[in-house]
Scaffold this active site. Structure first.
Site, PDB file in Angstrom:
ATOM      1  N   ASP A   1       0.869  -0.684   1.423  1.00 21.74           N
ATOM      2  CA  ASP A   1      -0.071  -1.007   2.300  1.00 21.74           C
ATOM      3  C   ASP A   1      -1.498  -0.344   2.528  1.00 21.74           C
ATOM      4  O   ASP A   1      -1.277   0.975   2.414  1.00 21.74           O
ATOM      5  CB  ASP A   1       0.504  -1.441   3.758  1.00 21.74           C
ATOM      6  CG  ASP A   1      -0.081  -2.310   4.601  1.00 21.74           C
ATOM      7  OD1 ASP A   1      -1.083  -3.004   4.239  1.00 21.74           O
ATOM      8  OD2 ASP A   1       0.057  -2.294   5.838  1.00 21.74           O
TER       9      ASP A   1
ATOM     10  N   HIS B   1      -7.841  -2.978  -4.018  1.00 23.32           N
ATOM     11  CA  HIS B   1      -6.456  -3.454  -4.609  1.00 23.32           C
ATOM     12  C   HIS B   1      -6.310  -2.741  -6.259  1.00 23.32           C
ATOM     13  O   HIS B   1      -5.645  -2.414  -6.530  1.00 23.32           O
ATOM     14  CB  HIS B   1      -6.674  -5.022  -5.033  1.00 23.32           C
ATOM     15  CG  HIS B   1      -6.215  -5.811  -3.416  1.00 23.32           C
ATOM     16  ND1 HIS B   1      -5.313  -5.235  -2.848  1.00 23.32           N
ATOM     17  CD2 HIS B   1      -7.014  -6.743  -2.954  1.00 23.32           C
ATOM     18  CE1 HIS B   1      -5.426  -6.335  -1.562  1.00 23.32           C
ATOM     19  NE2 HIS B   1      -6.431  -6.881  -1.804  1.00 23.32           N
TER      20      HIS B   1
ATOM     21  N   LEU C   1      12.784   4.199 -15.859  1.00 22.28           N
ATOM     22  CA  LEU C   1      12.962   3.613 -14.560  1.00 22.28           C
ATOM     23  C   LEU C   1      12.735   2.063 -15.023  1.00 22.28           C
ATOM     24  O   LEU C   1      11.959   1.408 -15.625  1.00 22.28           O
ATOM     25  CB  LEU C   1      11.561   4.233 -13.879  1.00 22.28           C
ATOM     26  CG  LEU C   1      11.338   3.416 -12.577  1.00 22.28           C
ATOM     27  CD1 LEU C   1      11.879   4.147 -11.525  1.00 22.28           C
ATOM     28  CD2 LEU C   1       9.759   3.320 -12.388  1.00 22.28           C
TER      29      LEU C   1
HETATM   30  C1  FPP Z   1      -1.705  -4.500   1.029  1.00 24.64           C
HETATM   31  O1  FPP Z   1      -2.732  -4.022   1.409  1.00 24.64           O
HETATM   32  C2  FPP Z   1      -1.638  -4.717  -0.366  1.00 24.64           C
HETATM   33  C3  FPP Z   1      -1.593  -6.049  -1.203  1.00 24.64           C
HETATM   34  C4  FPP Z   1      -1.288  -7.446  -0.431  1.00 24.64           C
HETATM   35  C5  FPP Z   1      -1.538  -6.000  -2.257  1.00 24.64           C
HETATM   36  C6  FPP Z   1      -0.926  -5.039  -3.194  1.00 24.64           C
HETATM   37  C7  FPP Z   1      -1.487  -4.938  -4.493  1.00 24.64           C
HETATM   38  C8  FPP Z   1      -1.533  -3.901  -5.442  1.00 24.64           C
HETATM   39  C9  FPP Z   1      -1.322  -2.713  -5.204  1.00 24.64           C
HETATM   40  C10 FPP Z   1      -2.100  -4.300  -6.649  1.00 24.64           C
HETATM   41  C11 FPP Z   1      -0.891  -5.224  -7.316  1.00 24.64           C
HETATM   42  C12 FPP Z   1      -1.282  -4.884  -8.633  1.00 24.64           C
HETATM   43  C13 FPP Z   1      -0.316  -4.854  -9.775  1.00 24.64           C
HETATM   44  C14 FPP Z   1      -0.821  -4.530 -11.070  1.00 24.64           C
HETATM   45  C15 FPP Z   1       0.900  -5.058  -9.489  1.00 24.64           C
HETATM   46  P1  FPP Z   1      -3.596  -4.793   2.356  1.00 24.64           P
HETATM   47  O2  FPP Z   1      -4.517  -5.621   1.597  1.00 24.64           O
HETATM   48  O3  FPP Z   1      -3.082  -5.702   3.260  1.00 24.64           O
HETATM   49  O4  FPP Z   1      -4.422  -3.771   3.213  1.00 24.64           O
HETATM   50  P2  FPP Z   1      -5.189  -3.791   4.609  1.00 24.64           P
HETATM   51  O5  FPP Z   1      -4.005  -3.777   5.407  1.00 24.64           O
HETATM   52  O6  FPP Z   1      -5.793  -2.205   4.729  1.00 24.64           O
HETATM   53  O7  FPP Z   1      -5.815  -4.882   4.525  1.00 24.64           O
END
Ligand code: FPP
Length: 242
Positions: free
Chosen positions: A22, A39, A133
Site C-alpha cells: 500500500d 505503481h 520462492l
Molecule cells: C496500493 O497503493 C497499491 C495497489 C492497489 C496496486 C499495487 C500494485 C503494484 C505494486 C504494482 C503491481 C504490479 C505487478 C507487476 C504485479 P494505492 O494506490 O492504494 O496507494 P495510496 O493508498 O497511497 O493511494
C-alpha cells in the site's frame, strides 16, 4: 558489521509471508507525479522484495496487486496497473530460463483481459519447476470472493451426493480456496501505515501475526523486510494456547 539480516533466526523464518503493498498513490502524490508512476515504482519494489525473500529462503510470498474492489478506480489507473502487469509477465517470460522463482496468480482470472490470461497460463507453465520462492500474485482477488467460490465448489459436491453437509471440515474449506495448495501465512505485512485487512486473505489469516510498516510501498527495502521479520520473530505466538 552486524546487519539486520544477521539478526533473523533462520529456525523461525516464516514459511509464508503475505504483503499488502500500500502507498503507491501517496508516494507519487508527494512527488507531484501521476499515480501510475507510484505503481511503476511499486512494481520495481516488488521485484526487489521478491529477490530478497527468495535469497533469505522464504518459501511463499503472496502479494496483493489488485483487489476485486480496485475496478472502482479510474479506467486510466486500472489500465496503468494492467499494463505494468503485462510488462512484468513479459519480462519474466523472456528470461524464464534464468529465473529461480515460481509464479502463480490467485484471484478470479476470468475478468482479466484475454491476453493477460494467456500470459498467466504461460508463466505458470514456464515457472512450474523452478526451485525457489513461490510468488503468488493476487489479482482481481477478494477474500470474500475466494471463500464464496470455495463454498460453491463444496456445495456442488454436496449437490452431486458426493459429500454430506455434516462431513464438511475446516481442511476441506482451506483446500477449496485459491491458496489451497500452500500453508497459511505466519506473517502479514501492510505498508503505508494503514491498519486494515481490506478483504485480503480472510480465512487464511486466522492465526497470522500482523506488522504494519509506516513506509510507503515504493520506499520499502530489503532491510525493511528483515526488520519486519525480526519484529515478528520477537513476538510470542500461542495460537490460543498458553
Ligand atoms: C496500493 O497503493 C497499491 C495497489 C492497489 C496496486 C499495487 C500494485 C503494484 C505494486 C504494482 C503491481 C504490479 C505487478 C507487476 C504485479 P494505492 O494506490 O492504494 O496507494 P495510496 O493508498 O497511497 O493511494
Amino acid at each position: 558489521m552486524k546487519t539486520l539480516r544477521d539478526e533473523i533466526d533462520m529456525e523461525k523464518l516464516p514459511v509464508h509471508i503475505a504483503i499488502i503493498m500500500d502507498g503507491n498513490g501517496r508516494w507519487a502524490k508527494k512527488r507531484f507525479l501521476p499515480r501510475k508512476f507510484g505503481h511503476k515504482a511499486g512494481a520495481d519494489t516488488l521485484e526487489n522484495i521478491t529477490k530478497a525473500a527468495d535469497k533469505l529462503g522464504v518459501k511463499h510470498l503472496t502479494v496483493y496487486a489488485f483487489s476485486t474492489e480496485n475496478w472502482k478506480r479510474t479506467e486510466e489507473e486500472v489500465k496503468g496497473i494492467m499494463d505494468l502487469l503485462r510488462s512484468y509477465l513479459d519480462r519474466y517470460i523472456a528470461k524464464a530460463d534464468k529465473e529461480n522463482i515460481k509464479i502463480d496468480i490467485i484471484g478470479e482470472k476470468s475478468r482479466l483481459d484475454a491476453d493477460i490470461q494467456e500470459k498467466i497460463k504461460k508463466i505458470e507453465i514456464l515457472s512450474a519447476d523452478k526451485p525457489g520462492l513461490n510468488l503468488h500474485i493476487a489479482l482481481n482477488y477478494g477474500g470474500r470472493d475466494d471463500i464464496l467460490r470455495g463454498i460453491q465448489k463444496i456445495a456442488k459436491k454436496v449437490e452431486a451426493g458426493e459429500l454430506k453437509a455434516d462431513d464438511i471440515t475446516e481442511e476441506m474449506i482451506s483446500e477449496s480456496l485459491d491458496t489451497g495448495f500452500y500453508p497459511d501465512p505466519e506473517l502479514v505485512i501492510r505498508t503505508s501505515g494503514e491498519e486494515r485487512i481490506s478483504n485480503f486473505l480472510l480465512w487464511q489469516i486466522a492465526y497470522s501475526e500482523f506488522v504494519f510498516n509506516k513506509k510507503l510501498w515504493p520506499d520499502y527495502t530489503e532491510e525493511d523486510l528483515y526488520e519486519d521479520i525480526c519484529y515478528y520473530q520477537n513476538r510470542d505466538r500461542r495460537f490460543g494456547g498458553r
